[in-house]
Design an enzyme around this catalytic site. Sequence first.
Site, PDB file in Angstrom:
ATOM      1  N   LYS A 291      12.399  79.577  59.693  1.00  0.00           N
ATOM      2  CA  LYS A 291      12.298  78.137  59.471  1.00  0.00           C
ATOM      3  C   LYS A 291      10.884  77.611  59.696  1.00  0.00           C
ATOM      4  CE  LYS A 291      17.012  76.571  59.518  1.00  0.00           C
ATOM      5  NZ  LYS A 291      18.023  75.637  60.042  1.00  0.00           N
ATOM      6  N   ARG A 326      22.403  83.160  63.003  1.00  0.00           N
ATOM      7  CA  ARG A 326      22.391  83.194  61.537  1.00  0.00           C
ATOM      8  C   ARG A 326      20.986  83.592  61.087  1.00  0.00           C
ATOM      9  NH1 ARG A 326      21.398  79.632  57.235  1.00  0.00           N
ATOM     10  NH2 ARG A 326      22.833  79.891  55.467  1.00  0.00           N
TER      11      ARG A 326
END
Length: 350
Positions: A291, A326
């Site tokens: 991210k 995840r």
Amino acid sequence: MTLYLRPVHFVDTPIGLPDGAAVRLAGGMQWFAAYEVSGDGDRRVVPVGEVATLGERAALLHARITAPRAPWALGGRTLRFDQPQVAGILNVTPDSFSDGGAHVDDPAGAAAAGMAMAAAGAAVIDVGGESTRPGAALVWEEDEARRVAPVVERLARGGALVSIDTRKAPVAEAALAAGAGIVNDVSAMLWDERTLEVAARTGAPVILMHSPDPKHGGHGRDGYRDVVTEVFDWLEARVDAVVAAGVDRARVMIDPGIGFGKSLSDNLALINALALFHGIGCPIMLGVSRKRLIGALSNEAPVAERLGGSIALAVTGAAAGVQLLRVHDVAETVQALRVWRGLRDRALIG
């Protein structure tokens, strides 16, 4: 006063400590000896043995924080929460921020990639047919269902445990019919309220993610006074609402929504406070792989060069008792967690 408890003073083992001086975090591999107690500007550290003196709210949070999380039995598969597990990200989209386009219009190839993740140690394969990156185009629900259902069917037939990453009821229903076991909704079932009806009717476990504007894509932000407590309160209320609608609380997982409508400072505060979210009483999923915050902390490293940061955050999550991570890089994350678990196992025996 609204009160919050964050487990602190983690210890390797309770051996040698007085009875009750350290307790297990959510039935997992971590032990802790104190709480950081906060609320209305007050902040102090209290030994776990003194939590009973803090009132009914503290007693409820303590019970939730220390209670083991019941495993999810899903057909022939069981997802356990007594140690950190990995969910592999499998996008069948043309425009996801990390790997969009890799498996578009190729169900067999996508399923093969998912089975490779399972073979590498992923406990869950999280299949998504619509990008949720900022500015991504909305996908018509029938098109999204056509993208994911053939992939889910192949994965389920191969023995993989599949979650469907969608905010739309028809897509969730199609994926569950194809063999998916879990509904992972970035809107916490607020984008399409029919999704909650699907979950309640089928008994499928659900993953509820926080975002500040779930009905409008999830990335808008007005700013937070205290991002940690505001996200906690939102998720706690959302879990209560989903349970009231007929979903078993033991079949609900929460996700603090790193990167969704949050600044770098917000994201770092949430990650530092992850252990506090056990007070909601549900397993926690953490999605931080590749991210933007990693790039922001590492000279604007592009998406393909964020493995190191992704691993660092995964291990941080494991240390905070997160049950499901995840990730895009399954093999590398699984290896990191195996080393982390080896260290924890050795520490417990002194």
